[in-house]
Design an enzyme around this catalytic site. Structure first.
Site, PDB file in Angstrom:
ATOM      1  N   ASP A   7      -0.846 -17.740  -8.647  1.00 50.60           N
ATOM      2  CA  ASP A   7       0.166 -16.689  -8.641  1.00 50.60           C
ATOM      3  C   ASP A   7       1.017 -16.883  -9.895  1.00 50.60           C
ATOM      4  OD1 ASP A   7       1.826 -14.574  -7.822  1.00 50.60           O
ATOM      5  OD2 ASP A   7       3.167 -15.947  -6.769  1.00 50.60           O
ATOM      6  N   GLU A  70      -3.687 -13.299  -9.668  1.00 47.17           N
ATOM      7  CA  GLU A  70      -3.151 -12.000  -9.292  1.00 47.17           C
ATOM      8  C   GLU A  70      -2.861 -11.185 -10.546  1.00 47.17           C
ATOM      9  OE1 GLU A  70      -0.504 -11.121  -5.632  1.00 47.17           O
ATOM     10  OE2 GLU A  70       0.867 -11.437  -7.309  1.00 47.17           O
ATOM     11  N   ASP A 142       5.618 -19.026  -3.706  1.00 45.80           N
ATOM     12  CA  ASP A 142       4.658 -18.845  -4.801  1.00 45.80           C
ATOM     13  C   ASP A 142       3.342 -19.554  -4.472  1.00 45.80           C
ATOM     14  OD1 ASP A 142       6.371 -17.359  -6.677  1.00 45.80           O
ATOM     15  OD2 ASP A 142       7.533 -19.203  -6.705  1.00 45.80           O
TER      16      ASP A 142
END
Length: 172
Positions: A7, A70, A142
């Site tokens: 992430d 992502e 996260d």
């Protein structure tokens, strides 16, 4: 197969590692690479270097077979979006340096895969990651997002493998 989910973030870059054995997912590790701003306005290069070093150590330590990141979404603050894009560059670069192909997923695709809906809240993602990986201790939101990305990638890889096997059988 060992899957790394990342992430991206300039201040906090989350990572999560899972093992995939058939349909069984097992937590390996998760964490957050931190990059605090320094006293100088021009410290972006040092922050990116710090993220690169920390993420490189994660890959050295855990030797994943696959990685996923992502996608960046564009928001109203163009400067913040550009900085996030640079951190995302590190998230793509480090696995590539280890010879890994890197999957990329939109945030809504990750949420839909893990939670079942594309606009899930952070708390829902955290909850569903804990269901997929019983007993996991998550380093923060996260890291939970990174584990969700790893789970999403594992599901997509499995679907792709099943499709390839079906095409081979159909061909003869």
């Amino acid at each position: 197969m060992r899957v790394l989910g990342i992430d991206p973030g300039l201040r906090n870059l989350g990572w999560g590692m899972i093992d995939v054995m058939g349909s069984r997912l097992t937590h390996v590790a998760n964490g957050i690479c931190h990059s605090a701003p320094g006293p100088d306005a021009g410290d972006l290069a040092l922050r990116l270097l710090s993220l690169h070093r920390q993420l490189t150590e994660v890959l050295r330590r855990f030797s994943p077979d696959a990685a996923a990141v992502e996608n960046t979404f564009v928001n109203k603050d163009a400067v913040a979006t550009l900085k996030l894009g640079q951190a995302r560059g590190i998230a793509l670069l480090v696995p590539a340096q280890f010879g890994l192909a890197v999957g990329e997923y939109a945030p809504n695709a990750v949420k839909k895969t893990v939670v079942g809906v594309g606009h899930a809240a952070k708390a829902q993602i955290d909850h569903m990651v804990r269901i997929h990986l019983p007993g996991v201790e998550i380093a923060g939101s996260d890291a939970a997002d990174a584990l969700a990305i790893a789970i999403c990638h594992a599901h997509h890889l499995q679907s792709s493998n099943r499709l390839q096997e079906a095409l081979k059988r159909a061909a003869g």
